[in-house]
Design a protein around this motif. Sequence first.
Motif, PDB file in Angstrom:
ATOM      1  N   ALA A 148       5.004 -14.858  -6.493  1.00 22.66           N
ATOM      2  CA  ALA A 148       4.757 -14.857  -7.938  1.00 22.66           C
ATOM      3  C   ALA A 148       4.530 -13.447  -8.483  1.00 22.66           C
ATOM      4  O   ALA A 148       4.717 -13.211  -9.675  1.00 22.66           O
ATOM      5  N   ASN A 149       4.136 -12.509  -7.622  1.00 21.02           N
ATOM      6  CA  ASN A 149       3.895 -11.137  -8.065  1.00 21.02           C
ATOM      7  C   ASN A 149       5.157 -10.275  -8.056  1.00 21.02           C
ATOM      8  O   ASN A 149       5.119  -9.136  -8.506  1.00 21.02           O
ATOM      9  N   TRP A 150       6.248 -10.798  -7.556  1.00 19.88           N
ATOM     10  CA  TRP A 150       7.512 -10.051  -7.495  1.00 19.88           C
ATOM     11  C   TRP A 150       8.466 -10.617  -8.541  1.00 19.88           C
ATOM     12  O   TRP A 150       8.923 -11.741  -8.450  1.00 19.88           O
ATOM     13  N   LYS A 151       8.747  -9.825  -9.564  1.00 16.88           N
ATOM     14  CA  LYS A 151       9.648 -10.247 -10.637  1.00 16.88           C
ATOM     15  C   LYS A 151      11.081  -9.914 -10.223  1.00 16.88           C
ATOM     16  O   LYS A 151      11.361  -8.788  -9.803  1.00 16.88           O
ATOM     17  N   LEU A 152      11.961 -10.872 -10.328  1.00 22.25           N
ATOM     18  CA  LEU A 152      13.361 -10.765  -9.894  1.00 22.25           C
ATOM     19  C   LEU A 152      13.476 -10.395  -8.414  1.00 22.25           C
ATOM     20  O   LEU A 152      14.515  -9.941  -7.965  1.00 22.25           O
ATOM     21  N   GLY A 153      12.394 -10.557  -7.674  1.00 23.70           N
ATOM     22  CA  GLY A 153      12.408 -10.287  -6.250  1.00 23.70           C
ATOM     23  C   GLY A 153      12.302  -8.826  -5.865  1.00 23.70           C
ATOM     24  O   GLY A 153      12.166  -8.502  -4.694  1.00 23.70           O
ATOM     25  N   ILE A 154      12.333  -7.889  -6.847  1.00 29.26           N
ATOM     26  CA  ILE A 154      12.286  -6.456  -6.503  1.00 29.26           C
ATOM     27  C   ILE A 154      11.232  -5.659  -7.261  1.00 29.26           C
ATOM     28  O   ILE A 154      10.895  -4.551  -6.863  1.00 29.26           O
ATOM     29  N   PHE A 155      10.693  -6.199  -8.366  1.00 30.74           N
ATOM     30  CA  PHE A 155       9.695  -5.487  -9.156  1.00 30.74           C
ATOM     31  C   PHE A 155       8.325  -6.107  -8.905  1.00 30.74           C
ATOM     32  O   PHE A 155       8.100  -7.276  -9.212  1.00 30.74           O
ATOM     33  N   TYR A 156       7.414  -5.295  -8.385  1.00 26.79           N
ATOM     34  CA  TYR A 156       6.064  -5.775  -8.080  1.00 26.79           C
ATOM     35  C   TYR A 156       5.188  -5.580  -9.310  1.00 26.79           C
ATOM     36  O   TYR A 156       4.996  -4.473  -9.790  1.00 26.79           O
ATOM     37  N   PHE A 157       4.645  -6.662  -9.851  1.00 26.80           N
ATOM     38  CA  PHE A 157       3.778  -6.634 -11.018  1.00 26.80           C
ATOM     39  C   PHE A 157       2.519  -7.416 -10.698  1.00 26.80           C
ATOM     40  O   PHE A 157       2.520  -8.646 -10.683  1.00 26.80           O
ATOM     41  N   CYS A 158       1.431  -6.684 -10.406  1.00 24.97           N
ATOM     42  CA  CYS A 158       0.181  -7.340 -10.061  1.00 24.97           C
ATOM     43  C   CYS A 158      -0.996  -6.499 -10.564  1.00 24.97           C
ATOM     44  O   CYS A 158      -1.395  -5.527  -9.914  1.00 24.97           O
ATOM     45  N   PRO A 159      -1.555  -6.840 -11.723  1.00 29.78           N
ATOM     46  CA  PRO A 159      -2.688  -6.082 -12.251  1.00 29.78           C
ATOM     47  C   PRO A 159      -3.941  -6.151 -11.369  1.00 29.78           C
ATOM     48  O   PRO A 159      -4.788  -5.256 -11.446  1.00 29.78           O
ATOM     49  N   GLN A 160      -4.076  -7.190 -10.526  1.00 31.15           N
ATOM     50  CA  GLN A 160      -5.252  -7.287  -9.652  1.00 31.15           C
ATOM     51  C   GLN A 160      -5.204  -6.266  -8.519  1.00 31.15           C
ATOM     52  O   GLN A 160      -6.227  -5.922  -7.955  1.00 31.15           O
ATOM     53  N   ASP A 161      -4.025  -5.792  -8.150  1.00 34.57           N
ATOM     54  CA  ASP A 161      -3.860  -4.816  -7.074  1.00 34.57           C
ATOM     55  C   ASP A 161      -3.978  -3.415  -7.688  1.00 34.57           C
ATOM     56  O   ASP A 161      -3.161  -3.025  -8.514  1.00 34.57           O
ATOM     57  N   PRO A 162      -5.012  -2.636  -7.309  1.00 38.22           N
ATOM     58  CA  PRO A 162      -5.217  -1.328  -7.926  1.00 38.22           C
ATOM     59  C   PRO A 162      -4.259  -0.241  -7.421  1.00 38.22           C
ATOM     60  O   PRO A 162      -4.254   0.863  -7.957  1.00 38.22           O
TER      61      PRO A 162
END
Length: 69
Positions: A17-31
């Motif tokens: 769920a944190n990987w958009k289109l399988g290649i972009f990592y988007f996770c605000p919880q991960d600093p």
Amino acid sequence: MSPVSKERRKQLRDDDANWKLGIFYFCPQDPSFLIPKRFGIGWSLNYGSPWSLLFLIIVIALLVWGIFF
């Protein structure tokens, strides 16, 4: 921002769920600003980090300045 344990970071990075289109990592919880790529060798940006947004703005500004000035 509270510190995140290494185990929790690994869980976040493995979550699809944190990987958009399988290649972009988007996770605000991960600093983390940079993370290991999901596939292959190298590093990727955490687009959920405010530092990556600042980095992208600077890179785009430098490219525009270099092309037009």
